[in-house]
Design a protein around this motif. Structure first.
Motif, PDB file in Angstrom:
ATOM      1  N   PRO A 155       0.720  -0.662  -4.112  1.00 12.45           N
ATOM      2  CA  PRO A 155       0.284   0.490  -4.903  1.00 12.45           C
ATOM      3  C   PRO A 155      -0.087   0.120  -6.334  1.00 12.45           C
ATOM      4  O   PRO A 155      -0.979   0.732  -6.925  1.00 12.45           O
ATOM      5  N   GLN A 156       0.570  -0.908  -6.886  1.00 13.17           N
ATOM      6  CA  GLN A 156       0.230  -1.305  -8.253  1.00 13.17           C
ATOM      7  C   GLN A 156      -1.148  -1.968  -8.306  1.00 13.17           C
ATOM      8  O   GLN A 156      -1.917  -1.746  -9.250  1.00 13.17           O
ATOM      9  N   HIS A 159      -3.685   0.798  -7.922  1.00  9.59           N
ATOM     10  CA  HIS A 159      -3.761   1.568  -9.161  1.00  9.59           C
ATOM     11  C   HIS A 159      -4.594   0.811 -10.200  1.00  9.59           C
ATOM     12  O   HIS A 159      -5.418   1.415 -10.904  1.00  9.59           O
ATOM     13  N   ASP A 164      -7.417   4.965  -4.353  1.00  8.76           N
ATOM     14  CA  ASP A 164      -6.423   5.899  -3.817  1.00  8.76           C
ATOM     15  C   ASP A 164      -5.633   5.208  -2.711  1.00  8.76           C
ATOM     16  O   ASP A 164      -6.187   4.810  -1.681  1.00  8.76           O
ATOM     17  N   GLU A 165      -4.326   5.105  -2.916  1.00  7.21           N
ATOM     18  CA  GLU A 165      -3.471   4.389  -1.970  1.00  7.21           C
ATOM     19  C   GLU A 165      -3.524   4.982  -0.565  1.00  7.21           C
ATOM     20  O   GLU A 165      -3.620   4.257   0.428  1.00  7.21           O
ATOM     21  N   ARG A 166      -3.495   6.298  -0.461  1.00 11.48           N
ATOM     22  CA  ARG A 166      -3.485   6.924   0.861  1.00 11.48           C
ATOM     23  C   ARG A 166      -4.817   6.714   1.582  1.00 11.48           C
ATOM     24  O   ARG A 166      -4.850   6.511   2.802  1.00 11.48           O
ATOM     25  N   ARG A 169      -4.828   3.162   2.915  1.00 13.82           N
ATOM     26  CA  ARG A 169      -3.938   3.029   4.070  1.00 13.82           C
ATOM     27  C   ARG A 169      -4.532   3.694   5.307  1.00 13.82           C
ATOM     28  O   ARG A 169      -4.462   3.152   6.415  1.00 13.82           O
ATOM     29  N   CYS A 200      10.782   0.037   1.551  1.00 13.69           N
ATOM     30  CA  CYS A 200       9.924   0.613   0.510  1.00 13.69           C
ATOM     31  C   CYS A 200      10.724   0.971  -0.741  1.00 13.69           C
ATOM     32  O   CYS A 200      10.191   0.943  -1.856  1.00 13.69           O
ATOM     33  N   SER A 278       8.161   3.692  -3.131  1.00 11.52           N
ATOM     34  CA  SER A 278       7.228   2.714  -3.664  1.00 11.52           C
ATOM     35  C   SER A 278       6.004   3.371  -4.274  1.00 11.52           C
ATOM     36  O   SER A 278       5.236   2.734  -4.985  1.00 11.52           O
ATOM     37  N   GLU A 279       5.802   4.658  -4.030  1.00 13.50           N
ATOM     38  CA  GLU A 279       4.657   5.338  -4.610  1.00 13.50           C
ATOM     39  C   GLU A 279       4.964   5.857  -6.020  1.00 13.50           C
ATOM     40  O   GLU A 279       4.079   6.367  -6.691  1.00 13.50           O
ATOM     41  N   SER A 281       5.858   5.281  -9.995  1.00 11.14           N
ATOM     42  CA  SER A 281       5.523   4.253 -10.978  1.00 11.14           C
ATOM     43  C   SER A 281       6.796   3.607 -11.506  1.00 11.14           C
ATOM     44  O   SER A 281       7.878   4.191 -11.461  1.00 11.14           O
TER      45      SER A 281
END
Length: 286
Positions: A155-156, A159, A164-166, A169, A200, A278-279, A281
């Protein structure tokens, strides 16, 4: 040959000027994105038909867009006409119904190909950056420690790249849909060798300042390489990167052959699918 149609696909390594010499062609184009990769079920890098779509950009008549994704452009190329296809653009070509067709392509290598190869040179850098994190470096090796580091890293990195992480994935999981899993002999969805989802949360419970600092250096290293690339090519190279990282993790987890390694990689991906700590910050945890 008349009516021959290519599979919708993309070429990340080169720009292509495609010119029709005789006959005629229909060409359908669409820009690459994580959403289009998911909608078209683009096969992953680990598949023999990698980068190829399971769905067509053409409609049933073969002269218009199918509407399966947004932004499809369709062009008719008579003899003597050309079309420029930038690296990474999805394209599907269909020869004229009634005439033999001949065409030539002039290609130029895209700089992103070299940038990605340089980013992963030497090849050990793909994993060695994670072994610099004390959480892994200073303890007996355990696969779940490496998985926890990757759960904090992913995620880092996304970012840092403003992705967008989702969405990323979802694109990864769509590429390993049921058809791909069946063809490759991989476990069905939900049946891959599984990590405890708690991996996670562990970075936010067990990492110290030195761990986060080492992880930040890994993020900076890889992000700097991806930032050299055109954003429209990031879907390819980011997913390729995570395929390769997942493959390495699968081997570290004791995978003995390609199917076993891929199965373990999918187990990590599926365990990470639901939102978890993990999502958050690092600043929220501190």
């Amino acid at each position: 040959s008349p009516s021959v149609t290519s599979t919708a696909h993309y070429d990340p390594g080169w720009d292509n000027l495609h010119s029709v010499v005789a006959g005629a062609k229909w060409v359908a184009l669409a820009p690459l994105s994580f959403e289009t990769m998911a909608a078209l079920q683009i096969r992953p890098m680990t598949h023999p038909h990698n980068r190829q779509s399971r769905r067509s950009l053409f409609d049933a008549r073969g002269t218009g867009g199918s509407g399966v994704v947004e932004g499809i452009l369709v062009a008719h190329l008579p003899p003597g006409s050309s079309i420029f296809m930038p690296a990474g653009w999805l394209h599907e070509l269909r020869a004229s119904d009634d005439l033999p067709t001949a065409a030539i392509s002039v290609v130029g290598v895209a700089s992103e190909k070299g940038a990605y190869e340089e980013l992963l040179t030497p090849k050990e850098v793909l994993i060695s950056k994670f072994f610099e994190v004390p959480y892994l470096r200073d303890h007996p090796f355990h696969p779940e420690r490496l998985a926890s580091i990757l759960a904090a890293f992913a995620p880092q990195l996304l970012h840092a790249l403003q992705l967008d992480e989702r969405v990323v994935r979802d694109a990864m999981l769509a590429r390993y849909g049921e058809a791909t899993r069946h063809e490759a002999g991989l476990p069905p969805l939900g049946q891959a060798p599984c990590f405890d989802p708690i991996f996670c949360d562990k970075p936010y419970e067990e990492f110290g300042p030195e761990d986060w600092a080492a992880l930040a250096r890994a993020v900076d290293y890889f992000a700097s390489g991806f930032k050299q690339m055109r954003r429209e090519l990031l879907p390819h190279y980011v997913l390729l990167f995570f395929d390769q990282v997942g493959w390495a993790l699968g081997k570290a987890c004791g995978g003995t052959d390609a199917v076993d390694i891929l199965g373990r990689m999918l187990g990590l991906l599926e365990a990470y699918r639901e939102p978890c700590a993990s999502e958050r910050s690092v600043s929220e945890i501190a």
